[in-house]
Design a protein around this motif. Structure first.
Motif, PDB file in Angstrom:
ATOM      1  N   ALA A 166       0.819  -1.212   0.000  1.00 56.11           N
ATOM      2  CA  ALA A 166       0.000   0.000   0.000  1.00 56.11           C
ATOM      3  C   ALA A 166       0.854   1.264   0.000  1.00 56.11           C
ATOM      4  N   GLU A 167       2.148   1.142   0.318  1.00 57.07           N
ATOM      5  CA  GLU A 167       3.024   2.319   0.417  1.00 57.07           C
ATOM      6  C   GLU A 167       4.198   2.210  -0.548  1.00 57.07           C
ATOM      7  N   TYR A 168       3.898   2.082  -1.827  1.00 57.05           N
ATOM      8  CA  TYR A 168       4.935   1.983  -2.854  1.00 57.05           C
ATOM      9  C   TYR A 168       5.571   3.349  -3.096  1.00 57.05           C
ATOM     10  N   SER A 169       6.768   3.350  -3.686  1.00 58.52           N
ATOM     11  CA  SER A 169       7.536   4.594  -3.813  1.00 58.52           C
ATOM     12  C   SER A 169       7.533   5.188  -5.216  1.00 58.52           C
ATOM     13  N   PHE A 170       6.687   4.717  -6.098  1.00 60.79           N
ATOM     14  CA  PHE A 170       6.642   5.274  -7.448  1.00 60.79           C
ATOM     15  C   PHE A 170       5.356   6.071  -7.648  1.00 60.79           C
TER      16      PHE A 170
END
Length: 186
Positions: A166-170
């Motif tokens: 749920a907390e991807y960096s893209f």
């Protein structure tokens, strides 16, 4: 082009190892079976994408077209470079988003597969502040892979398993699609 070829080869090797390990399991659960299918689809996509490049390199008809644009946002001081790859049928096949900062660089590739989107992100961290694009004093690199299926994002872990993230960096694909529409209108 060398970096793309390196990434494709590296990814194909990882997919091959993942597929070999997964295929050696005697019984598959439904999630493991879908992982194998997605891995195979990514391999097919990468082969097709490389063949688009190779046809140009071998003096054949141009089958891959690229458009680039700098995107300015309030989130970053420097612009975001967006490159859209289109095949000879005028279908988008890949998006590449590059961000250069004072102490690092991030390149995110969105591969538009048939049933999902494969996202590969490579981040480089530099030893000092820089202001030029081709700086090569890199402290370390970090590579991460995700798959977007419908509205869910899954991170691909080193052991080949997928885990919801749920907390991807893209950048979300919806935001990138908006940038692509702006690029196509120009």
């Amino acid at each position: 082009m060398d970096m793309l070829l390196y990434k494709c080869i590296k990814f194909c090797m990882i997919c091959s190892l993942t597929c070999n390990v997964a295929c050696s399991l005697p019984i598959y659960s439904s999630s493991e079976k879908s992982d194998i299918t997605q891995t195979q689809e990514i391999e097919i996509y990468m082969k097709d994408f490389m063949s688009l490049y190779m046809s140009e390199a071998c003096g054949g008809k141009q089958r891959l077209f690229m458009k680039s644009k700098d995107i300015y946002t309030t989130d970053f001081d420097s612009p975001i470079e967006l490159t859209v790859y289109t095949n000879d049928k005028e279908e988008n096949v890949r998006y590449k988003v590059e961000i250069y900062g004072e102490t690092g660089k991030s390149i995110t590739d969105y591969y538009l597969c048939e049933n999902f989107i494969y996202v590969n992100q490579e981040r480089e961290y530099y030893s000092s502040q820089i202001l030029m694009k081709n700086y090569d004093d890199i402290l370390y690199r970090r590579t991460s892979d995700w798959i977007i299926i419908e509205d869910k994002v899954y991170i691909l872990q080193d052991n080949g398993e997928m885990k919801e993230d749920a907390e991807y960096s893209f950048f979300p694909i919806e935001e990138v699609n908006d940038w692509v529409k702006a690029l196509e209108e120009d």
